[in-house]
Enzyme design. Structure first.
Site, PDB file in Angstrom:
ATOM      1  N   GLU A   1       0.695  -1.173   0.041  1.00 46.52           N
ATOM      2  CA  GLU A   1      -0.020   0.135   0.035  1.00 46.52           C
ATOM      3  C   GLU A   1       0.886   1.244  -0.108  1.00 46.52           C
ATOM      4  O   GLU A   1       0.803   2.129   0.543  1.00 46.52           O
ATOM      5  CB  GLU A   1      -0.864  -0.029   1.200  1.00 46.52           C
ATOM      6  CG  GLU A   1      -1.911  -1.230   1.043  1.00 46.52           C
ATOM      7  CD  GLU A   1      -2.917  -1.334   2.300  1.00 46.52           C
ATOM      8  OE1 GLU A   1      -2.681  -0.735   3.188  1.00 46.52           O
ATOM      9  OE2 GLU A   1      -3.752  -2.305   2.169  1.00 46.52           O
TER      10      GLU A   1
ATOM     11  N   GLU B   1      -6.785 -10.062  -2.992  1.00 47.70           N
ATOM     12  CA  GLU B   1      -7.238 -10.290  -1.546  1.00 47.70           C
ATOM     13  C   GLU B   1      -8.689  -9.791  -1.772  1.00 47.70           C
ATOM     14  O   GLU B   1      -9.252  -9.273  -1.103  1.00 47.70           O
ATOM     15  CB  GLU B   1      -6.804  -9.051  -0.623  1.00 47.70           C
ATOM     16  CG  GLU B   1      -5.082  -8.872  -0.423  1.00 47.70           C
ATOM     17  CD  GLU B   1      -4.626  -7.730   0.518  1.00 47.70           C
ATOM     18  OE1 GLU B   1      -5.520  -7.238   1.188  1.00 47.70           O
ATOM     19  OE2 GLU B   1      -3.539  -7.734   0.477  1.00 47.70           O
TER      20      GLU B   1
END
Length: 903
Positions: A710, A812
Site C-alpha cells: 500500500e 485479496e
C-alpha cells in the site's frame, strides 16, 4: 494442465489444439485496447465512435434539471435500457476553459446498466491534473466512473465505466449492433410540440438481410409462402437459375420456373441473390456444354451471360458469377486463365448495379481444405481485381458440420480487411448429425455471423422439398418446426424490435432502442487541483458502445473459452506403435493451471476438516497476517517464525503455491510499536535485518512477495528514510530471492477511481518510477476489496494495467460485510467472473481466512464448514471452470479429442 488417463496397455500422445468457442453471441466484442503513454496525437475512438459518431456536443447550460454554475459541452443520449452495458470513448478536439471544468454527456430514461468509458484528454494551464469522469442522474451522483492523470501538451487516455442502479430520465456524464437509439419528435399541424402524446411503434421490416434458399416447391404452396414471408426478407433460388436448369439442351432456354419464383419474390418485396451464372464443377454443368471446346464454348458462355443478365437486369442484388472457382476450373481449363476475368467483366457490363460475388465452400467452415484457405480466397480475389474485375462481394457458403467459432471469427476478421460486403450465402449443418445437434450448431453459426460487424447478410440453405432438404430442414412437410426452425424463430424474435409504446416527454420527444442500432453512455470528467487556476481541457476520440448483460457475460465466456481452455487430441497406440481404434478412454483433470486460492490463518493448523475443505477447492494460499512484521517480531530482536513455519508445512504437504504477504506495510498502524519509535540509522538497520531474515528463511518458498504494501496510500518508511526507501526494499528483496516475483500491492486501484492516491495512472506512474531506478518490480497486485463492484471500470483499469505487460493478480478479493451475505455472493460472482475472464489476470486470491469470530469481511463457510452463499458461488465457479471426467473411444485413426481447462 494435468490430467490422469485410464487406458490399459495404450501409448498415448497428447496434442494441444486451438480453443473452441463454447457459447454463441449476438452482440459486440469488448475492446481491450488501452494506453498509458501520453501521446502527441490521440488515437481513433474505440468502436468507431459508436453512438457518438459524427455527433457534436451541445452547451451544458441548455440542459434542464441540472445546475452546476459553469458551462460545458454535453452529449444527449436517450432511452437507456435495463440490463445494458455501455462502453464509451471520446474524440472531440474541443477546448473548454473554466475553473474545474468538464465536458458532459446526457443520458435519458436509464435503468440498470454497465457502461465502459474511454476518452483522450489534454490540458493547458497546469503541468498536470487528475481528471475524473463523474455521473449525475436525477437521483444519484457517481463521483468517479473513470480517471486519468492528464498532462499539458500531450494526450492522456482515460478508460472507465459505471453501472446505473436505478432508472433515470436524464443523466449527465461530466467531461464525456445491430440496434440503435431512435428518437421521435411529435408535433401538431402547426409544428408545435406535443407533450404526453401516446406513441405506438412496431417494426415492420428489418434492415439486416436474413433469408433462405427457395425451390420450385414454393410455387402454388400458399402455406409455405406465408411461412417463408413471415420470417425472411431475402431469398435465393436453390437450383432454378443454374445453367443445367435453364438450358438443359443447347439453344432451348427456359426461364418459366425462375420467372414464377421471381413473381413470388417481387410480390412479397423480398431481396434476391442471383445464384449462379457459372459453376466451375463439371458435374453441375450441362452435358452439352461439357462437350464443347474453344470458340464453340466461348460463344455458349457469352450467350449464357447475356441471356441471363439481360433477362433479370436489376432484379437480383448479387450474382455468384463463377461458383466454387477455388475448387474447380472447368472453364479455365478450356478457355484459358482469363476465362473467369471475362465472366466478371461481361456480367458487370450487363448489370452494373448488381454486386458480383466470389462464392466458395470450406473457406469459413474449416482451414484444412488447402484449395480454399482464407489466404487463397483473398489471393484469388485480388488477382481478379488487379485484372480490372469489379469484384464487390465475398460469398462464404458455410456448410458446417461442427463449427469452430473462433476459427470462423478469425477468418471473417481477415476477410474484413478487404472492406467488401461479406455474406454467409448457404448456411446449413450437415445431415449426418441429429436434428437437435443441428439446431445447437445452427444457433452458434447464426449468432456468430449476425454479431460480426462485417457480415452484411445471411442466407440459409434450407429449401423445402417433399423428400427433405439439401442437408438441414427448418420444418417438416406440414410446416411444423423442427429444432433448427425453433432456433430460427427464436433468433428472429430476439433480433427484431417488438411493439414499443409510450408517451412523448416535455419536449415532445419519445426515444426507444430498435434493430438496427446500439451504444449508450454517460461520462463526466472534472479536474481536481489544489487551487482555482483556469484549466483548459481538450477532449478527443469519443465513442459510446452498449452491451447487454448477456453480451457482457458472453464476452467473459468467450475469453474463458479462448484463453483458459484448449482442445486436446490424444493418439493411442499399442506397444508396437499400431493405432488402436475404439479404445476406451477415461480422462480426469487432477490439477488446475490457473491459480485460485484464499488467505489462510493460523486457525487452519490442526484443523483437519478445514484443511481438507481448503485443499479440495484451492491450489494457492497466502498467509493472512502471520508473515507481517508485527506477527514475526512483536518485540525487537525476538524473531519468531513458528506459526508461519507450521503453515508452510501445510502448504508444502498439499503442494499449494503460496504468495508472500508482506515484507513491509507502509501504513504505520500495522507496524510494530518498536519500529514506529525508530528513526534514521536505527530504522535502516531494522529494515535491513527484516528483509534478510525473512527472505533468507523462506528463499524460493514463495512465488511472490508483496514488498512494500500500500505504498500509494501510505509512506511511513519514505517519510523516515527518504524517497528512495521503497527502491531499496525492492532491490534488497530481489538480491535475497531472485526467483520470487516482486509485487506492488494496492487497494482502491481496481475497486474505484475516487481514491486520488491509488488511481490507475498513479499506480502505473509509481511502478515505472521504480523500474526506471533499476528495481525488479515484476508483478501487479490489485487487492480487490469491493463493496459494489463496477465491472466496466474494473475491466477498464485492468486493460490499462495490461499495457505494462506484467502478471496481474487480484490478491485479496472480498465483498464488504456491510452487505447481506446474499448480496456478497452476487457481487463476488461478478468479480470472480470478471477476473477469470480477463486474459491478463494471472491469478486470484480470496481474502476469506476463517476465524472463530468470522472473517475479515466475507466468509465462505460458517465455523462448521457449511457453505455460506459466497461459498456456494465459489463451488459453482470451481465446478464450472474445471474439466470434469471425460470418457469416450478413440476414432478410426486412434485419436480422441476433448476440451479442457488450462485455467
Amino acid at each position: 494442465m494435468k490430467y490422469t488417463l485410464t487406458s490399459a496397455g495404450f501409448l498415448v500422445c497428447f496434442v494441444l489444439l486451438g480453443a473452441s468457442l463454447a457459447a454463441s453471441y449476438d452482440g459486440p466484442l469488448y475492446d481491450f485496447t488501452a494506453y498509458t503513454e501520453c501521446k502527441e496525437l490521440p488515437e481513433q475512438p474505440l468502436y468507431n465512435g459508436g453512438l457518438l459518431k459524427n455527433q457534436l456536443p451541445e452547451n451544458f447550460s441548455s440542459i434542464a434539471h441540472f445546475s452546476t454554475g459553469f458551462y460545458t459541452p454535453a452529449f444527449i443520449l436517450h432511452n437507456l435500457t435495463p440490463g445494458t452495458i455501455y462502453c464509451f470513448s471520446m474524440s472531440l478536439q474541443r477546448r473548454i476553459k473554466y475553473a474545474h471544468s468538464s465536458p458532459y454527456i446526457r443520458c435519458c430514461n436509464g435503468s440498470y446498466f454497465l457502461y465502459c468509458i474511454t476518452v483522450w484528454l489534454k490540458i493547458e494551464g497546469a503541468n498536470s491534473a487528475h481528471v475524473r469522469a463523474s455521473l449525475k442522474t436525477e437521483n444519484s451522483v457517481y463521483n468517479c466512473v473513470g480517471s486519468a492523470a492528464a498532462k499539458q501538451g500531450c494526450w492522456s487516455f482515460l478508460k472507465g465505466g459505471f453501472v446505473l442502479d436505478s432508472p433515470s430520465n436524464l443523466s449527465i456524464l461530466f467531461f464525456q449492433e445491430r440496434k440503435r437509439a431512435v428518437t421521435i419528435h411529435a408535433a401538431d399541424g402547426s409544428g408545435d410540440t406535443l407533450q404526453g402524446a401516446e406513441i405506438t411503434i412496431e417494426q415492420v421490416s428489418k434492415d439486416f438481410p436474413f433469408g433462405s434458399a427457395i425451390a420450385s416447391t414454393i410455387l402454388g404452396n400458399l402455406p409455405y409462402q406465408k411461412w417463408f414471408v413471415e420470417r425472411f426478407n431475402a431469398a435465393v433460388f436453390e437450383n432454378e437459375l443454374k445453367w443445367y436448369a435453364t438450358e438443359p439442351e443447347q439453344g432451348k432456354i427456359n426461364y418459366t420456373i425462375a420467372d414464377q419464383m421471381m413473381e413470388f419474390v417481387r410480390a412479397n418485396q423480398l431481396i434476391a441473390r442471383g445464384h449462379n451464372i457459372f459453376w466451375e464443377d463439371p458435374r453441375y454443368t450441362p452435358a452439352w456444354v461439357r462437350s464443347l471446346t474453344g470458340p464453340a464454348l466461348q460463344s455458349a458462355v457469352n450467350s449464357r451471360i447475356q441471356s441471363l443478365m439481360n433477362k433479370y437486369k436489376e432484379e437480383f442484388i448479387h450474382w455468384d458469377v463463377s461458383n466454387e472457382m477455388l475448387h474447380f476450373d472447368f472453364y479455365e481449363q478450356r478457355l484459358g486463365h482469363d476465362a473467369t476475368l471475362h465472366f466478371y467483366e461481361t456480367a458487370h457490363q450487363s448489370d452494373p448495379l448488381a454486386t458480383l460475388f466470389m462464392n466458395e465452400f470450406n473457406v469459413v467452415e474449416t482451414c484444412s481444405d488447402e484449395n480454399s484457405t482464407v489466404d487463397r480466397y483473398i489471393s484469388r480475389l485480388r488477382e481478379l481485381k488487379r485484372g480490372g474485375v469489379l469484384m464487390d462481394g465475398i460469398g462464404l457458403e458455410s456448410h458446417f458440420t461442427v463449427p469452430n467459432l473462433p476459427l470462423m471469427r478469425a477468418i471473417l476478421d481477415k476477410l474484413a480487411t478487404l472492406n467488401l460486403p461479406i455474406w454467409l450465402t448457404e448456411v446449413d449443418i450437415s445431415g449426418k448429425l441429429d436434428k437437435e445437434t443441428q439446431a445447437v450448431y445452427l444457433e452458434q453459426v447464426l449468432r456468430e455471423g449476425f454479431s460480426h460487424p462485417s457480415v452484411n447478410g445471411i442466407m440459409l440453405w434450407t429449401a423445402l422439398h417433399p423428400n427433405g432438404c439439401y442437408q438441414m430442414c427448418l420444418t417438416d412437410n406440414n410446416l411444423q418446426n423442427l429444432p433448427a426452425g425453433n432456433i430460427v424463430d427464436k433468433l428472429l424474435k430476439e433480433w427484431q424490435t417488438g411493439e414499443v409504446t409510450g408517451h412523448t416527454d416535455g419536449h415532445g420527444s419519445f426515444s426507444f432502442y430498435g434493430f438496427l442500432d446500439g451504444p449508450l453512455y454517460d461520462f463526466t470528467a472534472c479536474t481536481e487541483n489544489s487551487d482555482d487556476r483556469d484549466i483548459n481541457i481538450d477532449v478527443a476520440s469519443a465513442s459510446l458502445q452498449p452491451f447487454t448483460e448477456h453480451q457482457w457475460r458472453f464476452n467473459q465466456q468467450y475469453i474463458i473459452n479462448t484463453e483458459r481452455k484448449r482442445a486436446v487430441t490424444m493418439h493411442v497406440t499399442n506397444g508396437h506403435g499400431d493405432i488402436l481404434q475404439g479404445a476406451v478412454i477415461k480422462i480426469k483433470q487432477v490439477s488446475k493451471d490457473f491459480p485460485l486460492g484464499s488467505a489462510i490463518a493460523s486457525t487452519i493448523l490442526g484443523n483437519l476438516p478445514y484443511q481438507k475443505w481448503f485443499v479440495k477447492r484451492f491450489n494457492a494460499a497466502v498467509f493472512e497476517n502471520e508473515l507481517k512484521w508485527y506477527a514475526t517480531e512483536a518485540e525487537q530482536g525476538k524473531v519468531n517464525y513458528t506459526v508461519a513455519d507450521q503453515m508452510m508445512e501445510f502448504v508444502r504437504a498439499n503442494k499449494l503455491i503460496v504468495r508472500g504477504h508482506n515484507i513491509f506495510w507502509e501504513n504505520p498502524k500495522y507496524n510494530p510499536t518498536w519500529v514506529r519509535n525508530l528513526t534514521g540509522f536505527q530504522l535502516q538497520s531494522a529494515v535491513n535485518s527484516r528483509i534478510q531474515s525473512l527472505m533468507n528463511k523462506y528463499k524460493e518458498e514463495f512465488i511472490h512477495w508483496d514488498v512494500s504494501n500500500e505504498i500509494l496510500d501510505f509512506d511511513f518508511y519514505e517519510q523516515r528514510l527518504g524517497p528512495k526507501a521503497a527502491l531499496h526494499f525492492f532491490q534488497t528483496a530481489h538480491q535475497s530471492d531472485p526467483l520470487a516475483t516482486l509485487f506492488m500491492n494496492e487497494y482502491n486501484v481496481v475497486e474505484t477511481c475516487s481514491d486520488v492516491n491509488s488511481m490507475v495512472d498513479s499506480y502505473i506512474s509509481r511502478l515505472r518510477e521504480l523500474r526506471r531506478s533499476g528495481v525488479s518490480t515484476d508483478g501487479i497486485g490489485l487487492q480487490g476489496h469491493f463493496t459494489v463492484p463496477n465491472l466496466p471500470l474494473m475491466r477498464a483499469i485492468i486493460d490499462k494495467m495490461t499495457t505494462l505487460k506484467l502478471p496481474i493478480w487480484l490478491t485479496e478479493v472480498d465483498i464488504s460485510s456491510k452487505l447481506s451475505k446474499e448480496k456478497q455472493a452476487v457481487y463476488l460472482e461478478q468479480v470472480l467472473r470478471e477476473g477469470f475472464s480477463h486474459p491478463s489476470v494471472s491469478g486470484i486470491m480470496l481474502w476469506a481466512a476463517l476465524h472463530p469470530n468470522g472473517c475479515y469481511q466475507m466468509c465462505l463457510t460458517d465455523n462448521n464448514l457449511q457453505n455460506l452463499p459466497a461459498g456456494d458461488v465459489v463451488d459453482k465457479l470451481l465446478k464450472e471452470c474445471q474439466t470434469g471426467e471425460v470418457t469416450g473411444h478413440t476414432d478410426a485413426h486412434g485419436s480422441y479429442s476433448f476440451y479442457g481447462f488450462l485455467g
